[in-house]
Design an enzyme around this catalytic site. Structure first.
Site, PDB file in Angstrom:
ATOM      1  N   CYS A  85      -5.687 -20.983   2.625  1.00  0.00           N
ATOM      2  CA  CYS A  85      -4.429 -20.260   2.826  1.00  0.00           C
ATOM      3  C   CYS A  85      -4.311 -19.767   4.276  1.00  0.00           C
ATOM      4  O   CYS A  85      -4.150 -20.587   5.176  1.00  0.00           O
ATOM      5  CB  CYS A  85      -4.290 -19.150   1.794  1.00  0.00           C
ATOM      6  SG  CYS A  85      -2.568 -18.675   1.564  1.00  0.00           S
ATOM      7  N   HIS A 181      -5.880 -20.866  -3.222  1.00  0.00           N
ATOM      8  CA  HIS A 181      -7.034 -19.961  -3.283  1.00  0.00           C
ATOM      9  C   HIS A 181      -8.044 -20.394  -4.349  1.00  0.00           C
ATOM     10  O   HIS A 181      -8.019 -19.871  -5.471  1.00  0.00           O
ATOM     11  CB  HIS A 181      -6.556 -18.545  -3.621  1.00  0.00           C
ATOM     12  CG  HIS A 181      -5.814 -17.877  -2.510  1.00  0.00           C
ATOM     13  ND1 HIS A 181      -6.441 -17.084  -1.575  1.00  0.00           N
ATOM     14  CD2 HIS A 181      -4.505 -17.893  -2.187  1.00  0.00           C
ATOM     15  CE1 HIS A 181      -5.538 -16.632  -0.721  1.00  0.00           C
ATOM     16  NE2 HIS A 181      -4.360 -17.106  -1.071  1.00  0.00           N
ATOM     17  N   GLU A 183     -10.991 -19.550  -4.627  1.00  0.00           N
ATOM     18  CA  GLU A 183     -11.908 -18.430  -4.913  1.00  0.00           C
ATOM     19  C   GLU A 183     -11.336 -17.484  -5.975  1.00  0.00           C
ATOM     20  O   GLU A 183     -12.034 -16.583  -6.431  1.00  0.00           O
ATOM     21  CB  GLU A 183     -12.218 -17.662  -3.619  1.00  0.00           C
ATOM     22  CG  GLU A 183     -11.104 -16.779  -3.067  1.00  0.00           C
ATOM     23  CD  GLU A 183      -9.960 -17.552  -2.415  1.00  0.00           C
ATOM     24  OE1 GLU A 183      -9.962 -18.795  -2.437  1.00  0.00           O
ATOM     25  OE2 GLU A 183      -9.037 -16.887  -1.899  1.00  0.00           O
TER      26      GLU A 183
HETATM   27  N1  GLN Z   1       1.113 -15.735   4.336  1.00  0.00           N
HETATM   28  C1  GLN Z   1      -0.199 -15.544   4.859  1.00  0.00           C
HETATM   29  C2  GLN Z   1      -0.295 -16.009   6.291  1.00  0.00           C
HETATM   30  O1  GLN Z   1       0.394 -16.879   6.692  1.00  0.00           O
HETATM   31  C3  GLN Z   1      -1.220 -16.284   4.037  1.00  0.00           C
HETATM   32  C4  GLN Z   1      -1.316 -15.703   2.660  1.00  0.00           C
HETATM   33  C5  GLN Z   1      -2.634 -15.901   2.005  1.00  0.00           C
HETATM   34  O2  GLN Z   1      -3.647 -16.158   2.650  1.00  0.00           O
HETATM   35  N2  GLN Z   1      -2.630 -15.754   0.714  1.00  0.00           N
HETATM   36  O3  GLN Z   1      -1.098 -15.506   7.008  1.00  0.00           O
END
Ligand code: GLN
Length: 204
Positions: A85, A181, A183
């Protein structure tokens, strides 16, 4: 814990975000997981996970803590790295953004990534993804204000796409980028896959 030299020392970038969940998953897989906040803590790591969180905050802290240059060097030297992410955003060469946030990513993977690409927090979702690299069954994936991959460069392999073809997971050599994610679920197969890249295993 496995004995002797087979123990894999995996650092988890712990400046912000859900690093604790990654460490818990790694420990279930008998890896030696520990938090990384300072450049000297990168010494002797066999792999590194960059967790989800807020990429703007993480990028700023990585710069302030002097982690950008040593991390870029280690990635180029072949360290196994997995970014999830916000971690995927930080691995990308270019970031396209709907806000005016100004992030300088590590730029070590030849991908362009769009931040917050699925809309606002309320638009977070879960879905089952086919990931050929880990086989059946499909991987239950949690997307939270997730990015997606808009451009894939040479040498980058797509690991997973949504049904509408949106690319949400990719690999370039020793590096893996996931928009979701792994995890946050009990399924440790993507962490296991990452561990096969550690120490030069699991060639593409
Ligand atoms: N929206 C976040 C970003 O761009 C990422 C969100 C997340 O890691 N769940 O930094």
């Amino acid at each position: 814990m496995k004995a002797g030299g087979s123990v894999k020392k995996i650092g988890v970038l712990a400046l912000q975000g859900d690093f604790a969940e990654h460490m818990a998953t790694l420990r279930r897989l008998d890896a030696l997981a520990f938090p990384v906040r300072l450049p000297r803590e990168l010494e002797g790591v066999n792999g590194l996970i960059i967790p989800g969180g807020e990429s703007t905050t993480m990028a700023k802290l990585m710069t302030d803590f002097g982690l950008m240059a040593p991390l870029r060097k280690l990635c180029k030297q072949g360290l196994a790295v997995m970014g999830t992410c916000a971690g995927m955003v930080l691995l990308a060469k270019n970031i396209t953004d709907t806000s005016d946030a100004n992030i300088t990513p590590l730029g070590v993977m030849d991908i362009d990534v769009k931040r917050n690409a699925f809309g606002r927090q309320v638009d977070s979702f879960e879905t089952d993804l086919e990931v050929a690299a880990i086989g059946e069954p499909a991987f239950h994936s949690v997307f939270i204000r997730a990015p997606f991959i808009q451009r894939i460069g040479n040498g980058v392999t797509v690991l997973a796409r949504l049904p509408d073809d949106t690319c949400v997971a990719a690999r370039q050599g020793n590096m893996i980028a996931l928009a979701f994610h792994p995890e946050l679920t009990d399924d440790a197969r993507l962490h296991s896959y990452f561990l096969t890249l550690v120490n030069g295993g699991g060639k593409k």
